[in-house]
Design a protein around this motif. Structure first.
Motif, PDB file in Angstrom:
ATOM      1  N   GLU A 118       8.532 -49.955 -13.425  1.00 35.67           N
ATOM      2  CA  GLU A 118       7.715 -49.482 -12.313  1.00 35.67           C
ATOM      3  C   GLU A 118       8.500 -48.702 -11.263  1.00 35.67           C
ATOM      4  O   GLU A 118       8.001 -47.685 -10.754  1.00 35.67           O
ATOM      5  N   PRO A 119       9.728 -49.108 -10.902  1.00 36.82           N
ATOM      6  CA  PRO A 119      10.474 -48.287  -9.930  1.00 36.82           C
ATOM      7  C   PRO A 119      10.662 -46.849 -10.393  1.00 36.82           C
ATOM      8  O   PRO A 119      10.590 -45.922  -9.581  1.00 36.82           O
ATOM      9  N   GLU A 120      10.870 -46.644 -11.699  1.00 33.80           N
ATOM     10  CA  GLU A 120      11.008 -45.284 -12.219  1.00 33.80           C
ATOM     11  C   GLU A 120       9.696 -44.523 -12.095  1.00 33.80           C
ATOM     12  O   GLU A 120       9.681 -43.320 -11.776  1.00 33.80           O
ATOM     13  N   ILE A 121       8.579 -45.215 -12.310  1.00 38.19           N
ATOM     14  CA  ILE A 121       7.275 -44.560 -12.182  1.00 38.19           C
ATOM     15  C   ILE A 121       7.029 -44.114 -10.745  1.00 38.19           C
ATOM     16  O   ILE A 121       6.553 -43.004 -10.493  1.00 38.19           O
ATOM     17  N   TRP A 122       7.399 -44.958  -9.773  1.00 42.14           N
ATOM     18  CA  TRP A 122       7.199 -44.579  -8.371  1.00 42.14           C
ATOM     19  C   TRP A 122       8.076 -43.393  -7.979  1.00 42.14           C
ATOM     20  O   TRP A 122       7.657 -42.543  -7.174  1.00 42.14           O
ATOM     21  N   LEU A 123       9.252 -43.298  -8.545  1.00 46.21           N
ATOM     22  CA  LEU A 123      10.088 -42.122  -8.278  1.00 46.21           C
ATOM     23  C   LEU A 123       9.437 -40.863  -8.836  1.00 46.21           C
ATOM     24  O   LEU A 123       9.427 -39.802  -8.191  1.00 46.21           O
ATOM     25  N   ILE A 124       8.891 -40.973 -10.045  1.00 50.36           N
ATOM     26  CA  ILE A 124       8.196 -39.842 -10.657  1.00 50.36           C
ATOM     27  C   ILE A 124       6.984 -39.448  -9.812  1.00 50.36           C
ATOM     28  O   ILE A 124       6.745 -38.265  -9.533  1.00 50.36           O
ATOM     29  N   ILE A 125       6.219 -40.463  -9.380  1.00 54.07           N
ATOM     30  CA  ILE A 125       5.049 -40.202  -8.532  1.00 54.07           C
ATOM     31  C   ILE A 125       5.455 -39.479  -7.254  1.00 54.07           C
ATOM     32  O   ILE A 125       4.835 -38.491  -6.841  1.00 54.07           O
TER      33      ILE A 125
END
Length: 301
Positions: free
Chosen positions: A120-127
């Motif tokens: 999830e932390p990687e997804i928030w960076l992408i977002i």
């Protein structure tokens, strides 16, 4: 193209590079991914096949679109050339565009981690990167119009870089191109598909919120490890809303947070008037940053 493309280099030189892949889109052109082994750089080369009757106007439009190069998360247009076409007998012109390119996108990222979910932390960076891109794009008075997983790239530092080649062509958006080539698939919003069913030219829609729906589909593909056509019936021009809802519910069961569920759910409202605005998404991203450790969100690129 030479090892380093600039305004003085020849477009034809890309042929010296290794051809990694080529996709031909009827009525639009050819997209070739090439690699320069001397620098390990990738490039996306586009050659138009549609009619360009006015070379000066086409040149002016491309130069105007080069303002996208200033967007921090845009794949830069490195070189372009408009010349007399060798493919047609009549007086016509073709356009070559060369973009920076990276071999990792949201589709291939999923393939790399097919046996494990994206953290999830990687997804928030992408977002965060995509929302920043859309904010800067909208501030220019533009929309993307073809935001799909293969157009969302990541460089070697995992920074998002977004391709927008259609914006440089006479079609500009996936909707307009689909009017010319019905087989073209993209992450269309429900309202755009409804207009396409009636072949409406210049549909009166909130194009920004259509981009936001596309963002939601791209992110749902990432967390659900699906290809975006799974969520569409392109024969009937509709979204499989139940599939979207099921995959949204499944992401919570898989361990993703309620905050991430809420963000995607706001993007994927079927009713455009209930769908999130970009301003509301910016606030949600900011709230999530405040809940995360400052070290994780520290800008390292």
């Amino acid at each position: 193209m030479g090892n380093n493309l600039d305004k003085n280099s020849s477009i034809a030189q890309y042929e010296n590079y290794e051809l990694i892949s080529k996709n031909v889109h009827e009525g639009l052109g050819e997209f070739s991914v090439c690699k320069d082994h001397a620098t390990n750089q990738f490039f996306l080369v586009f050659m138009s096949t549609y009619t360009i009757a006015n070379a000066e106007l086409a040149e002016t439009e491309v130069l105007q679109m080069k303002r996208l190069n200033e967007l921090r998360h845009a794949c830069r247009l490195i070189n372009h050339e408009i010349s007399k076409s060798k493919m047609l007998c009549m007086e016509n012109y073709s356009m070559h565009l060369v973009f920076e390119y990276y071999n990792l996108n949201l589709d291939t990222l999923n393939n790399q981690k097919s046996n494990e979910r994206i953290a999830e932390p990687e997804i928030w960076l992408i977002i965060s990167d995509i929302v920043t891109y859309l904010s800067e794009l909208f501030n220019l008075g533009l929309v993307h119009g073809d935001l799909q997983p293969t157009n969302i790239l990541l460089n070697n530092n995992r920074v998002v870089k977004i391709l927008s080649p259609l914006l440089y062509t006479s079609f500009q958006t996936a909707y307009d191109y689909r009017l010319a080539n019905e087989s073209y698939k993209s992450t269309y919003s429900p309202e755009l598909l409804q207009h396409f069913e009636n072949r409406v030219q210049n549909p009166k829609v909130d194009a920004k919120r259509s981009d936001i729906y596309s963002l939601g589909i791209c992110l749902l593909c990432l967390v659900a490890n699906e290809q975006f056509p799974y969520f569409y019936d392109f024969q009937k021009n509709m979204v499989f809303v139940d599939r979207v809802k099921i995959k949204l519910a499944d992401m919570v069961k898989a361990g993703y947070s309620d905050r991430l569920f809420f963000f995607l759910n706001q993007c994927l409202k079927e009713n455009v008037y209930e769908r999130a605005t970009l301003d509301s998404l910016v606030k949600l991203v900011g709230a999530n940053k405040n809940m995360s450790s400052s070290g994780f969100w520290k800008n390292t690129y």
